[in-house]
Write a protein that holds these residues in place. Sequence first.
Motif, PDB file in Angstrom:
ATOM      1  N   ILE A  82     -20.898  40.735 -45.625  1.00 26.81           N
ATOM      2  CA  ILE A  82     -20.416  40.218 -46.912  1.00 26.81           C
ATOM      3  C   ILE A  82     -20.491  38.695 -46.923  1.00 26.81           C
ATOM      4  CG2 ILE A  82     -18.344  39.960 -48.331  1.00 26.81           C
ATOM      5  CD1 ILE A  82     -17.623  42.841 -47.500  1.00 26.81           C
ATOM      6  N   TRP A  83     -20.076  38.054 -45.820  1.00 26.81           N
ATOM      7  CA  TRP A  83     -20.133  36.593 -45.741  1.00 26.81           C
ATOM      8  C   TRP A  83     -21.575  36.095 -45.867  1.00 26.81           C
ATOM      9  CZ3 TRP A  83     -22.494  33.530 -41.965  1.00 26.81           C
ATOM     10  CH2 TRP A  83     -22.223  32.169 -42.054  1.00 26.81           C
ATOM     11  N   ALA A  84     -22.479  36.728 -45.120  1.00 32.99           N
ATOM     12  CA  ALA A  84     -23.881  36.301 -45.159  1.00 32.99           C
ATOM     13  C   ALA A  84     -24.473  36.542 -46.543  1.00 32.99           C
ATOM     14  CB  ALA A  84     -24.686  37.045 -44.096  1.00 32.99           C
ATOM     15  N   GLY A  85     -24.142  37.672 -47.169  1.00 32.81           N
ATOM     16  CA  GLY A  85     -24.644  37.958 -48.505  1.00 32.81           C
ATOM     17  C   GLY A  85     -24.176  36.931 -49.522  1.00 32.81           C
ATOM     18  N   ARG A  86     -22.914  36.532 -49.423  1.00 38.66           N
ATOM     19  CA  ARG A  86     -22.397  35.522 -50.351  1.00 38.66           C
ATOM     20  C   ARG A  86     -23.043  34.167 -50.118  1.00 38.66           C
ATOM     21  NH1 ARG A  86     -15.925  36.833 -50.849  1.00 38.66           N
ATOM     22  NH2 ARG A  86     -16.177  38.757 -51.996  1.00 38.66           N
ATOM     23  N   ARG A  87     -23.266  33.822 -48.848  1.00 45.17           N
ATOM     24  CA  ARG A  87     -23.921  32.544 -48.554  1.00 45.17           C
ATOM     25  C   ARG A  87     -25.349  32.525 -49.093  1.00 45.17           C
ATOM     26  NH1 ARG A  87     -21.535  28.067 -46.376  1.00 45.17           N
ATOM     27  NH2 ARG A  87     -23.497  27.684 -45.328  1.00 45.17           N
TER      28      ARG A  87
ATOM     29  N   ILE B  47     -29.286  30.968 -53.443  1.00 52.10           N
ATOM     30  CA  ILE B  47     -30.300  31.381 -54.413  1.00 52.10           C
ATOM     31  C   ILE B  47     -29.861  31.029 -55.829  1.00 52.10           C
ATOM     32  CG2 ILE B  47     -31.451  33.383 -55.427  1.00 52.10           C
ATOM     33  CD1 ILE B  47     -31.389  34.653 -52.640  1.00 52.10           C
ATOM     34  N   HIS B  48     -28.608  31.325 -56.147  1.00 52.79           N
ATOM     35  CA  HIS B  48     -28.108  31.108 -57.503  1.00 52.79           C
ATOM     36  C   HIS B  48     -26.774  30.367 -57.430  1.00 52.79           C
ATOM     37  CE1 HIS B  48     -27.741  31.801 -61.774  1.00 52.79           C
ATOM     38  NE2 HIS B  48     -26.547  32.320 -61.605  1.00 52.79           N
ATOM     39  N   PRO B  49     -26.790  29.048 -57.272  1.00 51.41           N
ATOM     40  CA  PRO B  49     -25.520  28.312 -57.136  1.00 51.41           C
ATOM     41  C   PRO B  49     -24.743  28.290 -58.449  1.00 51.41           C
ATOM     42  CG  PRO B  49     -27.376  26.791 -57.177  1.00 51.41           C
ATOM     43  CD  PRO B  49     -27.946  28.179 -57.174  1.00 51.41           C
ATOM     44  N   GLN B  50     -23.449  28.358 -58.332  1.00 50.63           N
ATOM     45  CA  GLN B  50     -22.565  28.312 -59.499  1.00 50.63           C
ATOM     46  C   GLN B  50     -22.095  26.878 -59.710  1.00 50.63           C
ATOM     47  OE1 GLN B  50     -21.761  30.872 -61.470  1.00 50.63           O
ATOM     48  NE2 GLN B  50     -23.054  32.247 -60.306  1.00 50.63           N
ATOM     49  N   PRO B  51     -22.044  26.421 -60.956  1.00 54.92           N
ATOM     50  CA  PRO B  51     -21.514  25.082 -61.195  1.00 54.92           C
ATOM     51  C   PRO B  51     -20.017  25.057 -60.898  1.00 54.92           C
ATOM     52  CG  PRO B  51     -21.903  26.215 -63.264  1.00 54.92           C
ATOM     53  CD  PRO B  51     -22.449  27.094 -62.174  1.00 54.92           C
ATOM     54  N   PRO B  52     -19.494  23.922 -60.489  1.00 51.50           N
ATOM     55  CA  PRO B  52     -18.054  23.866 -60.201  1.00 51.50           C
ATOM     56  C   PRO B  52     -17.236  24.116 -61.465  1.00 51.50           C
ATOM     57  CG  PRO B  52     -19.038  21.677 -60.104  1.00 51.50           C
ATOM     58  CD  PRO B  52     -20.152  22.659 -60.264  1.00 51.50           C
ATOM     59  N   ALA B  53     -16.174  24.844 -61.303  1.00 53.26           N
ATOM     60  CA  ALA B  53     -15.325  25.188 -62.446  1.00 53.26           C
ATOM     61  C   ALA B  53     -14.459  23.997 -62.832  1.00 53.26           C
ATOM     62  CB  ALA B  53     -14.435  26.370 -62.090  1.00 53.26           C
TER      63      ALA B  53
END
Length: 85
Positions: free
Chosen positions: A43-48, A53-59
């Motif tokens: 799960i950790w590796a998948g999230r990394r 691949i698809h970074p989220q902008p900071p909230a």
Amino acid sequence: MISEALEAVEIVIWGAVISFGILAALTAFLIIALGYWTGVFAIWAGRRIAGRIHPQPPADLEADDDQLFDACEAAWNADTRKEKP
């Protein structure tokens, strides 16, 4: 003489049974622990990888806090008692 030999054999057999039970319990624990940590790592590796691949902008946390405060204040000040005609 024979009874002493039978007692010795019985002690050896019970020792083997207890040892096998302990080894089986430790093996089961290791299998479960390794499976758990393998899942955590996956799960950790998948999230990394997904984050690369698809970074989220900071909230915008401050705007979220203001909206939450406004919602709480509106709920607190709402008049829940309705007068019946």
